[in-house]
Design a protein around this motif. Structure first.
Motif, PDB file in Angstrom:
ATOM      1  N   ILE A  64       4.285  30.324  86.221  1.00 58.95           N
ATOM      2  CA  ILE A  64       3.410  29.201  85.887  1.00 58.95           C
ATOM      3  C   ILE A  64       3.689  28.098  86.899  1.00 58.95           C
ATOM      4  O   ILE A  64       4.800  27.564  86.960  1.00 58.95           O
ATOM      5  CB  ILE A  64       3.676  28.719  84.452  1.00 58.95           C
ATOM      6  CG1 ILE A  64       3.401  29.868  83.459  1.00 58.95           C
ATOM      7  CG2 ILE A  64       2.817  27.504  84.121  1.00 58.95           C
ATOM      8  CD1 ILE A  64       3.872  29.587  82.045  1.00 58.95           C
ATOM      9  N   SER A  65       2.683  27.747  87.691  1.00 55.09           N
ATOM     10  CA  SER A  65       2.887  26.793  88.786  1.00 55.09           C
ATOM     11  C   SER A  65       2.865  25.342  88.328  1.00 55.09           C
ATOM     12  O   SER A  65       3.337  24.468  89.049  1.00 55.09           O
ATOM     13  CB  SER A  65       1.817  27.008  89.868  1.00 55.09           C
ATOM     14  OG  SER A  65       0.519  26.811  89.321  1.00 55.09           O
ATOM     15  N   ASP A 111       9.255  18.155  83.833  1.00 57.46           N
ATOM     16  CA  ASP A 111       8.411  18.304  85.020  1.00 57.46           C
ATOM     17  C   ASP A 111       8.940  19.353  85.995  1.00 57.46           C
ATOM     18  O   ASP A 111       9.072  19.104  87.195  1.00 57.46           O
ATOM     19  CB  ASP A 111       8.259  16.943  85.720  1.00 57.46           C
ATOM     20  CG  ASP A 111       7.049  16.911  86.656  1.00 57.46           C
ATOM     21  OD1 ASP A 111       6.069  17.633  86.384  1.00 57.46           O
ATOM     22  OD2 ASP A 111       7.080  16.160  87.650  1.00 57.46           O
ATOM     23  N   PHE A 112       9.228  20.534  85.471  1.00 59.29           N
ATOM     24  CA  PHE A 112       9.662  21.624  86.345  1.00 59.29           C
ATOM     25  C   PHE A 112       8.562  21.963  87.346  1.00 59.29           C
ATOM     26  O   PHE A 112       7.371  21.906  87.041  1.00 59.29           O
ATOM     27  CB  PHE A 112       9.987  22.877  85.517  1.00 59.29           C
ATOM     28  CG  PHE A 112      11.195  22.730  84.632  1.00 59.29           C
ATOM     29  CD1 PHE A 112      12.435  22.443  85.180  1.00 59.29           C
ATOM     30  CD2 PHE A 112      11.093  22.892  83.261  1.00 59.29           C
ATOM     31  CE1 PHE A 112      13.560  22.311  84.374  1.00 59.29           C
ATOM     32  CE2 PHE A 112      12.207  22.772  82.443  1.00 59.29           C
ATOM     33  CZ  PHE A 112      13.439  22.470  82.995  1.00 59.29           C
ATOM     34  N   LYS A 113       8.962  22.333  88.531  1.00 56.85           N
ATOM     35  CA  LYS A 113       7.999  22.673  89.578  1.00 56.85           C
ATOM     36  C   LYS A 113       7.381  24.048  89.355  1.00 56.85           C
ATOM     37  O   LYS A 113       6.262  24.312  89.806  1.00 56.85           O
ATOM     38  CB  LYS A 113       8.658  22.612  90.957  1.00 56.85           C
ATOM     39  CG  LYS A 113       9.261  21.254  91.269  1.00 56.85           C
ATOM     40  CD  LYS A 113       8.242  20.125  91.080  1.00 56.85           C
ATOM     41  CE  LYS A 113       8.864  18.761  91.344  1.00 56.85           C
ATOM     42  NZ  LYS A 113       7.914  17.652  91.018  1.00 56.85           N
ATOM     43  N   ARG A 114       8.121  24.912  88.680  1.00 55.25           N
ATOM     44  CA  ARG A 114       7.601  26.239  88.375  1.00 55.25           C
ATOM     45  C   ARG A 114       8.368  26.788  87.182  1.00 55.25           C
ATOM     46  O   ARG A 114       9.545  26.492  86.987  1.00 55.25           O
ATOM     47  CB  ARG A 114       7.738  27.170  89.579  1.00 55.25           C
ATOM     48  CG  ARG A 114       7.162  28.558  89.362  1.00 55.25           C
ATOM     49  CD  ARG A 114       6.940  29.287  90.680  1.00 55.25           C
ATOM     50  NE  ARG A 114       8.104  29.204  91.566  1.00 55.25           N
ATOM     51  CZ  ARG A 114       8.155  29.771  92.775  1.00 55.25           C
ATOM     52  NH1 ARG A 114       7.108  30.436  93.236  1.00 55.25           N
ATOM     53  NH2 ARG A 114       9.233  29.667  93.519  1.00 55.25           N
ATOM     54  N   LYS A 167      -1.106  32.906  79.566  1.00 52.77           N
ATOM     55  CA  LYS A 167      -2.418  33.361  79.131  1.00 52.77           C
ATOM     56  C   LYS A 167      -2.703  33.123  77.661  1.00 52.77           C
ATOM     57  O   LYS A 167      -3.850  33.030  77.263  1.00 52.77           O
ATOM     58  CB  LYS A 167      -2.581  34.858  79.431  1.00 52.77           C
ATOM     59  CG  LYS A 167      -2.600  35.190  80.920  1.00 52.77           C
ATOM     60  CD  LYS A 167      -3.811  34.577  81.603  1.00 52.77           C
ATOM     61  CE  LYS A 167      -3.866  34.996  83.066  1.00 52.77           C
ATOM     62  NZ  LYS A 167      -4.998  34.364  83.780  1.00 52.77           N
ATOM     63  N   TYR A 168      -1.695  33.085  76.835  1.00 52.52           N
ATOM     64  CA  TYR A 168      -1.925  32.837  75.415  1.00 52.52           C
ATOM     65  C   TYR A 168      -0.830  31.920  74.893  1.00 52.52           C
ATOM     66  O   TYR A 168       0.145  31.633  75.588  1.00 52.52           O
ATOM     67  CB  TYR A 168      -2.015  34.139  74.608  1.00 52.52           C
ATOM     68  CG  TYR A 168      -0.857  35.101  74.786  1.00 52.52           C
ATOM     69  CD1 TYR A 168       0.254  35.034  73.954  1.00 52.52           C
ATOM     70  CD2 TYR A 168      -0.896  36.093  75.764  1.00 52.52           C
ATOM     71  CE1 TYR A 168       1.296  35.925  74.099  1.00 52.52           C
ATOM     72  CE2 TYR A 168       0.155  36.992  75.911  1.00 52.52           C
ATOM     73  CZ  TYR A 168       1.249  36.904  75.078  1.00 52.52           C
ATOM     74  OH  TYR A 168       2.281  37.780  75.226  1.00 52.52           O
ATOM     75  N   ALA A 174       4.181  21.584  83.182  1.00 53.27           N
ATOM     76  CA  ALA A 174       3.805  20.425  82.379  1.00 53.27           C
ATOM     77  C   ALA A 174       2.334  20.483  81.989  1.00 53.27           C
ATOM     78  O   ALA A 174       1.957  20.179  80.855  1.00 53.27           O
ATOM     79  CB  ALA A 174       4.105  19.132  83.141  1.00 53.27           C
ATOM     80  N   GLY A 175       1.490  20.890  82.922  1.00 53.71           N
ATOM     81  CA  GLY A 175       0.074  21.034  82.615  1.00 53.71           C
ATOM     82  C   GLY A 175      -0.176  22.108  81.581  1.00 53.71           C
ATOM     83  O   GLY A 175      -1.032  21.961  80.694  1.00 53.71           O
ATOM     84  N   ARG A 176       0.565  23.211  81.673  1.00 56.62           N
ATOM     85  CA  ARG A 176       0.404  24.276  80.680  1.00 56.62           C
ATOM     86  C   ARG A 176       0.862  23.806  79.305  1.00 56.62           C
ATOM     87  O   ARG A 176       0.237  24.129  78.288  1.00 56.62           O
ATOM     88  CB  ARG A 176       1.188  25.511  81.123  1.00 56.62           C
ATOM     89  CG  ARG A 176       1.055  26.698  80.184  1.00 56.62           C
ATOM     90  CD  ARG A 176      -0.391  27.149  80.030  1.00 56.62           C
ATOM     91  NE  ARG A 176      -0.498  28.223  79.050  1.00 56.62           N
ATOM     92  CZ  ARG A 176      -1.615  28.532  78.394  1.00 56.62           C
ATOM     93  NH1 ARG A 176      -2.723  27.843  78.606  1.00 56.62           N
ATOM     94  NH2 ARG A 176      -1.627  29.520  77.523  1.00 56.62           N
TER      95      ARG A 176
END
Length: 332
Positions: free
Chosen positions: A234-235, A222-225, A192-193, A238-240
């Motif tokens: 966090i699902s 590239d962890f899956k979670r 969230k932050y 990498a995107g986060r």
């Protein structure tokens, strides 16, 4: 694995600890040393059919009190070894030289950032008034990047990802039923932050560059979670990581804009333009983050080193921000 949610009224909200049951019951992170968190942790362990004495390993993602504060008393009761990256081991152990060195850096940074007397006194009182939350001295087993720790019915791989803290490490493991690699990530990324950089651990050299390198490495793994130290899983780690890097690129642009509009400016004043009025721990975190960006701009030749008054002067008002703050590519 059982996620144990811990209260935290002192710092940034609720924490997570993680219990890995099995042949070697293991706890990842230990929460802050307050009575309410002690109760939360013991109740969480009991709900999973365990007690403190059952623990055979305690693994810490980093040294901050809300992740390591209870480690000493848990170790005293269980006899479990406490693992943490070597860069944070001295502070977790309560080594006087390590603690004194961290405090000396703090005083030097407060001078360099030009924090005025009243807020400086406030944040010093805040920090000194919460020393007990770090807990007691710990018999630490230091680990390094790539080390593997037997935990639960498997093992955790140490992945050193400094920035928010010098020794901050993710702990990677194989997900259930061939789901791919996952990791406990502490405060490397949060859902969230954005984790503070520059003020959260004053020992980190080149804090922004160091953190950006860690975000790039996390994205590449590239962890899956990811299972963070605060809030929910966090699902798309990498995107986060990419979103957080983009946030820092935008903040770098804002810092350049402040210097362009005001002329030579110290870190405290830049912080005021970024965050407004600050109180408590944020009197440390605000100018710390401003410093992290100013320091990065100095290293890249966009800003001159601070003068005798702690003021930074802009040399290039139109840099290539994409080059200054690289955003990692995601694989999904």
């Amino acid at each position: 694995m059982e996620r144990i949610r811990l209260g935290n009224t002192v710092f940034e909200g609720r924490n997570n600890a993680y219990l890995l049951p099995g042949d070697r019951p293991t706890l990842v992170d230990a929460g802050v040393a307050t009575d309410s968190v002690r109760r939360d942790l013991r109740e969480g362990l009991a709900a999973a059919g365990n007690e403190v004495a059952d623990l055979e390993a305690i693994v810490l993602t980093h040294w901050h009190a809300d992740h390591a504060g209870l480690a000493a008393e848990l170790q005293a009761e269980s006899g479990a070894p406490v693992y943490v990256h070597a860069d944070d081991a001295g502070i977790v152990a309560g080594d006087p030289d390590a603690v004194s060195a961290e405090r000396s850096i703090r005083e030097r940074r407060f001078d360099e950032w030009r924090i005025p007397g009243e807020p400086r006194a406030e944040v010093t009182e805040y920090l000194d008034g919460h020393e007990d939350l770090r807990g007691g001295r710990v018999d630490v087993t230091p680990v390094e990047d790539g080390d593997r720790i037997a935990a639960g019915d498997g093992e955790l791989e140490v992945v050193h990802l400094p920035g928010h803290a010098a020794g901050l490490s993710a702990l990677a493991f194989d997900g259930e039923r061939g789901a791919g690699r996952e990791a406990y990530v502490g405060d490397v990324i949060l859902p969230k932050y954005t984790p503070n950089v520059g003020g959260a651990d004053l020992r980190v050299d080149r804090p922004l560059e160091t953190y950006l390198d860690s975000l790039a490495r996390l994205a590449d793994l590239d962890f899956k979670r990811a299972w963070p130290g605060h809030r929910d899983p966090i699902s798309d780690p990498a995107g986060r990581a990419r979103v957080i890097a983009e946030h820092h690129r935008e903040r770098t642009e804002r810092v350049v804009s402040v210097l362009d509009e005001r002329g030579p400016t110290d870190a405290w004043t830049v912080s005021a333009h970024l965050f407004g009025d600050l109180s408590g721990i944020h009197i440390l975190h605000g100018p710390g983050e401003a410093f992290a960006h100013l320091d990065h701009l100095v290293a890249e030749g966009i800003v001159a080193p601070p003068d005798d008054e702690g003021r930074y002067e802009l040399l290039d008002a139109d840099p290539d921000f994409d080059e200054l703050v690289a955003v990692p590519e995601t694989k999904r």
